[in-house]
Design a protein around this motif. Structure first.
Motif, PDB file in Angstrom:
ATOM      1  N   UNK A  60       0.822  -1.216   0.000  1.00 30.39           N
ATOM      2  CA  UNK A  60       0.000   0.000   0.000  1.00 30.39           C
ATOM      3  C   UNK A  60       0.859   1.270   0.000  1.00 30.39           C
ATOM      4  N   UNK A  61       2.139   1.155   0.316  1.00 26.23           N
ATOM      5  CA  UNK A  61       3.031   2.315   0.323  1.00 26.23           C
ATOM      6  C   UNK A  61       3.715   2.523  -1.030  1.00 26.23           C
ATOM      7  N   UNK A  62       3.494   1.589  -1.966  1.00 25.57           N
ATOM      8  CA  UNK A  62       4.152   1.647  -3.272  1.00 25.57           C
ATOM      9  C   UNK A  62       3.167   2.192  -4.297  1.00 25.57           C
ATOM     10  N   UNK A  63       3.566   3.287  -4.948  1.00 24.09           N
ATOM     11  CA  UNK A  63       2.684   3.943  -5.918  1.00 24.09           C
ATOM     12  C   UNK A  63       2.408   3.027  -7.109  1.00 24.09           C
ATOM     13  N   UNK A  64       1.194   3.153  -7.639  1.00 23.01           N
ATOM     14  CA  UNK A  64       0.842   2.432  -8.863  1.00 23.01           C
ATOM     15  C   UNK A  64       0.605   3.392 -10.019  1.00 23.01           C
ATOM     16  N   UNK A  65       0.592   4.697  -9.701  1.00 21.65           N
ATOM     17  CA  UNK A  65       0.212   5.692 -10.706  1.00 21.65           C
ATOM     18  C   UNK A  65       1.382   6.531 -11.211  1.00 21.65           C
ATOM     19  N   UNK A  66       2.618   6.118 -10.876  1.00 23.42           N
ATOM     20  CA  UNK A  66       3.800   6.811 -11.386  1.00 23.42           C
ATOM     21  C   UNK A  66       4.977   5.846 -11.379  1.00 23.42           C
ATOM     22  N   UNK A  67       6.071   6.261 -11.987  1.00 23.55           N
ATOM     23  CA  UNK A  67       7.265   5.425 -12.032  1.00 23.55           C
ATOM     24  C   UNK A  67       7.811   5.210 -10.626  1.00 23.55           C
ATOM     25  N   UNK A  68       8.171   3.952 -10.329  1.00 25.43           N
ATOM     26  CA  UNK A  68       8.771   3.599  -9.049  1.00 25.43           C
ATOM     27  C   UNK A  68      10.121   2.942  -9.340  1.00 25.43           C
ATOM     28  N   UNK A  69      11.192   3.560  -8.813  1.00 26.84           N
ATOM     29  CA  UNK A  69      12.539   3.001  -8.956  1.00 26.84           C
ATOM     30  C   UNK A  69      12.869   2.295  -7.643  1.00 26.84           C
ATOM     31  N   UNK A  70      13.235   1.016  -7.736  1.00 28.19           N
ATOM     32  CA  UNK A  70      13.555   0.215  -6.564  1.00 28.19           C
ATOM     33  C   UNK A  70      15.052  -0.074  -6.597  1.00 28.19           C
ATOM     34  N   UNK A  71      15.725   0.114  -5.444  1.00 26.36           N
ATOM     35  CA  UNK A  71      17.156  -0.158  -5.436  1.00 26.36           C
ATOM     36  C   UNK A  71      17.596  -0.855  -4.164  1.00 26.36           C
ATOM     37  N   UNK A  72      18.792  -1.437  -4.267  1.00 25.28           N
ATOM     38  CA  UNK A  72      19.459  -2.063  -3.123  1.00 25.28           C
ATOM     39  C   UNK A  72      20.947  -1.773  -3.272  1.00 25.28           C
ATOM     40  N   UNK A  73      21.780  -2.651  -2.783  1.00 23.02           N
ATOM     41  CA  UNK A  73      23.224  -2.424  -2.869  1.00 23.02           C
ATOM     42  C   UNK A  73      23.731  -2.662  -4.291  1.00 23.02           C
ATOM     43  N   UNK A  74      23.320  -3.772  -4.909  1.00 21.74           N
ATOM     44  CA  UNK A  74      23.873  -4.130  -6.220  1.00 21.74           C
ATOM     45  C   UNK A  74      22.820  -4.325  -7.309  1.00 21.74           C
ATOM     46  N   UNK A  75      21.573  -4.457  -6.916  1.00 15.63           N
ATOM     47  CA  UNK A  75      20.500  -4.686  -7.889  1.00 15.63           C
ATOM     48  C   UNK A  75      19.833  -6.044  -7.761  1.00 15.63           C
ATOM     49  N   UNK A  76      20.407  -6.952  -6.957  1.00 11.03           N
ATOM     50  CA  UNK A  76      19.837  -8.301  -6.842  1.00 11.03           C
ATOM     51  C   UNK A  76      18.578  -8.327  -5.987  1.00 11.03           C
ATOM     52  N   UNK A  77      18.647  -7.767  -4.772  1.00 15.75           N
ATOM     53  CA  UNK A  77      17.463  -7.779  -3.887  1.00 15.75           C
ATOM     54  C   UNK A  77      16.325  -6.965  -4.482  1.00 15.75           C
TER      55      UNK A  77
END
Length: 105
Positions: free
Chosen positions: A50-67
């Motif tokens: 519910x905290x993650x937008x569905x109506x705009x771009x969402x960039x998700x990141x971690x340390x290297x890109x795996x998680x």
């Protein structure tokens, strides 16, 4: 899986684009280095859809890109998200290519 490079993320930030940045690392990692994203550790992602937008771009990141890639795969397959982008190379790439003052660990 859709990806953005650290250069593309920097452009989004510089242009003050309307997007959401989510960091799926653990709190102790966020304290070491962060990109001012919203911290939702990987183990808590599915409980916080519910905290993650569905109506705009969402960039998700971690340390290297795996998680972050694992988080996106789960969110797309189980919850139908279509607006998620993995930060290629994660915070390590940000430190290497954009801001060397961001600590690598």
């Amino acid at each position: 899986m859709k990806e953005v490079t650290v250069q593309e993320l920097k452009k989004l930030i510089d242009e003050k684009a309307d997007f959401q940045l989510i960091d799926v690392r653990e709190p102790h990692e966020y304290q070491i280095a962060n990109l001012q994203g919203e911290l939702i550790p990987l183990g808590q992602v599915e409980a916080n859809t519910d905290k993650i937008a569905r109506d705009k771009q969402v960039v998700v990141h971690c340390r290297s890109g795996a998680r972050s890639g694992n988080a996106i795969a789960a969110l797309e397959s189980r919850y139908g998200f279509t607006n998620l982008y993995n930060l290629k190379g994660g915070i390590l790439a940000w430190s290497d290519e954009i801001d060397p003052s961001v600590p690598k660990y």
